[in-house]
Design an enzyme around this catalytic site. Structure first.
Site, PDB file in Angstrom:
ATOM      1  N   ARG A  48      -3.161 -38.068  19.503  1.00 32.16           N
ATOM      2  CA  ARG A  48      -2.127 -38.007  20.750  1.00 32.16           C
ATOM      3  C   ARG A  48      -2.866 -38.226  22.140  1.00 32.16           C
ATOM      4  O   ARG A  48      -2.046 -38.294  23.037  1.00 32.16           O
ATOM      5  CB  ARG A  48      -1.028 -37.005  20.640  1.00 32.16           C
ATOM      6  CG  ARG A  48      -0.098 -37.346  19.508  1.00 32.16           C
ATOM      7  CD  ARG A  48       0.935 -36.518  19.415  1.00 32.16           C
ATOM      8  NE  ARG A  48       0.691 -35.352  18.663  1.00 32.16           N
ATOM      9  CZ  ARG A  48       1.295 -34.062  18.960  1.00 32.16           C
ATOM     10  NH1 ARG A  48       2.203 -33.794  19.747  1.00 32.16           N
ATOM     11  NH2 ARG A  48       0.794 -33.093  18.237  1.00 32.16           N
ATOM     12  N   LYS A  60     -11.011 -34.373  21.429  1.00 38.69           N
ATOM     13  CA  LYS A  60     -10.159 -33.533  22.076  1.00 38.69           C
ATOM     14  C   LYS A  60     -10.747 -32.444  22.605  1.00 38.69           C
ATOM     15  O   LYS A  60     -10.393 -32.263  23.797  1.00 38.69           O
ATOM     16  CB  LYS A  60      -8.980 -33.421  20.869  1.00 38.69           C
ATOM     17  CG  LYS A  60      -7.922 -32.381  21.718  1.00 38.69           C
ATOM     18  CD  LYS A  60      -6.687 -32.433  20.824  1.00 38.69           C
ATOM     19  CE  LYS A  60      -6.671 -31.521  19.706  1.00 38.69           C
ATOM     20  NZ  LYS A  60      -5.529 -31.214  19.205  1.00 38.69           N
ATOM     21  N   TYR A  71     -35.682 -42.512  55.358  1.00 41.14           N
ATOM     22  CA  TYR A  71     -36.287 -43.129  53.934  1.00 41.14           C
ATOM     23  C   TYR A  71     -36.709 -44.401  54.334  1.00 41.14           C
ATOM     24  O   TYR A  71     -36.067 -45.273  54.944  1.00 41.14           O
ATOM     25  CB  TYR A  71     -34.679 -43.193  53.038  1.00 41.14           C
ATOM     26  CG  TYR A  71     -35.103 -43.898  51.804  1.00 41.14           C
ATOM     27  CD1 TYR A  71     -35.918 -43.395  50.749  1.00 41.14           C
ATOM     28  CD2 TYR A  71     -34.226 -45.144  51.279  1.00 41.14           C
ATOM     29  CE1 TYR A  71     -35.994 -44.074  49.652  1.00 41.14           C
ATOM     30  CE2 TYR A  71     -34.680 -45.369  50.015  1.00 41.14           C
ATOM     31  CZ  TYR A  71     -35.362 -44.936  49.196  1.00 41.14           C
ATOM     32  OH  TYR A  71     -35.734 -45.645  47.917  1.00 41.14           O
ATOM     33  N   ARG A  86     -35.622 -47.926  74.382  1.00 39.61           N
ATOM     34  CA  ARG A  86     -34.535 -48.954  74.288  1.00 39.61           C
ATOM     35  C   ARG A  86     -34.530 -50.007  75.252  1.00 39.61           C
ATOM     36  O   ARG A  86     -35.492 -49.816  76.158  1.00 39.61           O
ATOM     37  CB  ARG A  86     -33.148 -48.484  74.405  1.00 39.61           C
ATOM     38  CG  ARG A  86     -32.933 -47.659  75.932  1.00 39.61           C
ATOM     39  CD  ARG A  86     -31.302 -46.974  76.070  1.00 39.61           C
ATOM     40  NE  ARG A  86     -31.182 -46.742  77.368  1.00 39.61           N
ATOM     41  CZ  ARG A  86     -30.825 -45.572  77.936  1.00 39.61           C
ATOM     42  NH1 ARG A  86     -30.439 -44.659  76.919  1.00 39.61           N
ATOM     43  NH2 ARG A  86     -30.695 -45.303  79.070  1.00 39.61           N
TER      44      ARG A  86
END
Ligand code: UD1
Ligand code: MG
Length: 467
Positions: free
Chosen positions: A13, A20, A396, A449
């Site tokens: 069931r 189960k 990374y 930048r």
């Protein structure tokens, strides 16, 4: 004392591929709960009867029992499954002749230790003791048949399909849990037959045999249905989950923890709380979590394997998962809303981590702040550092992870990329929008930048007029 755990049934069931007894309740397989109960009872041995999905069940349970007392774990296969009596028969070769055997089911997870202790005591080394309960609707259960009414001596257990109409009217049922002296039980098991409505070897027939042998049969009756409730369907699993969580919530509140709503808390592991902890609704705690004095947890937080020190506030929708490395949040820290702390995040006192900030395998010293939209991975961050919105550590390189060191009192502007390995010297400032690939000197302003250029009277392109 030895324990036999029946876990060979299919659990049709559940309508699941997973056996189960491996379905999780509070984050642990059902069978694990029963094994932990056996450990807590200080059983010498647990014999698990497997059948359906035996390999998977055995693999999932082998090794650590997680509990303090050492439990010697044995698996015995039952193939085919010819009934509960047949199941326990399989355990006979590995059971000692001395002591008491307690029979449990792998799908009945919430039996209390003190209930089982009382059952063992009722057995007393020379009696058969049955755990029973009265049900308003006893349909499907084995009925406790007594001599001359409800107070009389127990004579038999009548299974639903074998019971007479009078027996079906009995509301006292067998829970599926019994305790018996090992040597007597072995003798009865050898004498079971399958001449009944289901053609099965019923464990419950040991009652008749005990009576025939003049061995007293005692019923230990409880009234808490949760303790004997089995899981046969997803609905029953969810109901027992709530029952378990209710128990945990009550325990926490008894210790003084303020839960905004005990029905909206899920603890899937161990949650330890000091004094004056408050937890808002819909929080999930997994693994080992420790909350220090006065910690406040906002609504909808998921927190796993973490130590949150005194006075820290975790705002709503924060996700903390320490996995194996753990996460520490220092005293008085403010985390979230919508923060994510991953394994190895070690935050000192009064650190602030704001919305949409992710921290992984990084140490932040006292008073460091990353308040908006940022990533700190494999970083060592000094005291009072202010880490601007949209800045990240590029830790990374596609093959290896590298560390970023940000020394004390640094201000990192918005939208910076710190390409590791790199060190930002103490007290330095990183101009917004910089991509930093080289170490920067202490105290300096470092900007990396494109220079701003303005072209005067710039005429924007125009659309050609329509013909
Ligand atoms: C059993 C009892 C019944 C009791 C009820 C409580 C018997 C004959 N009847 O009935 O008196 O009221 O439990 O829930 O014992 N299992 C095996 N191998 C088998 C058969 C079953 O390992 O061959 C395991 C099942 O996986 C389950 C447990 O034994 O964990 C109980 O089996 P189940 O079929 O649920 O027994 P019931 O018919 O409910
Ligand atoms: Mg059953």
């Amino acid at each position: 004392m030895d324990v036999v755990i029946m876990a060979a049934g299919k659990g049709t069931r559940m309508k699941s591929r997973l056996p189960k007894v491996l379905h999780p309740l509070a984050g642990r397989p059902l069978l694990r709960h029963v094994l932990d109960t056996a450990s807590a009872l200080q059983a010498r041995k647990a014999v698990v009867i497997t059948g359906h999905g035996a390999m998977e069940v055995e693999a999932a349970c082998a090794g650590n029992t997680g509990a303090a007392a050492p439990l010697s774990l044995h698996f015995v296969r039952q193939e085919p499954q010819l009934g509960t009596g047949h199941a326990v028969q399989q355990a006979v070769p590995v059971l000692a002749d001395d002591g008491v055997v307690v029979v449990l089911s792998g799908d009945v997870p919430l039996t209390r230790i003190d209930t089982l202790r009382a059952l063992v005591q009722a057995s007393g080394g020379d009696r058969l003791a049955l755990l029973t309960i009265d049900f308003a609707d006893p349909t499907g259960y084995g009925r406790i048949v007594r001599e001359g009414g409800p107070q009389g001596a127990v004579r038999a257990i009548a299974e639903q399909k074998d019971a007479t109409p009078e027996q079906r009217a009995i509301r006292e049922v067998y829970s599926g849990i019994m305790a018996a002296p090992a040597s007597l039980l072995k003798g009865w098991l050898a004498r079971l037959d399958n001449r009944n409505a289901q053609g099965e070897y019923y464990l419950t027939d040991v009652v008749k045999l005990a009576v025939a042998d003049g061995v007293p049969v005692v019923a230990h009756k409880i009234d808490d249905a949760v303790q004997v409730a089995g899981v046969n369907s997803p609905v029953q699993l969810a109901e027992l989950e709530r029952a378990y969580q209710r128990r945990v919530a009550l325990q926490l509140m008894e210790q003084g923890v303020r839960l905004a709503d005990p029905a909206r808390l899920d603890v899937r592991g161990e949650l330890q709380c000091a004094q004056d902890v408050a937890i808002d609704v819909n929080c999930v705690f997994e693994g080992r979590v420790t909350l220090g004095e006065g910690v406040q947890i906002g609504a909808n937080c998921v927190i796993a394997n973490a130590v949150i020190e005194a006075g820290a506030v975790i705002h709503p929708f924060t996700h903390i998962d320490g996995e194996k490395l753990g996460v520490t949040v220092g005293a008085g820290a403010l985390i979230g809303p919508f923060a994510r702390l991953r394994p190895g995040a070690q935050l000192g006192a009064e650190v602030h981590i704001g919305n949409f900030v992710e921290v992984k395998n990084s140490t932040l010293a006292k008073g460091a702040k990353a308040n908006h939209l940022a990533y700190l991975g494999d970083a060592t961050v000094g005291e009072r550092v202010n880490y601007g919105a949209g800045s990240i550590t590029a830790n990374y390189d596609g093959a290896n992870k590298h560390r970023t060191v940000i020394e004390a009192d640094v201000h990192v502007g918005s939208n910076c990329v710190l390409v590791a390995p790199v060190t930002i010297g103490a007290g330095g400032t990183i101009g917004g929008g910089s991509t930093i690939t080289k170490d920067t000197p202490a105290g300096a302003l470092s900007v990396a930048r494109g220079k701003q250029v303005s072209i005067a009277n710039w005429a924007r392109p125009q659309k050609a007029p329509k013909a």
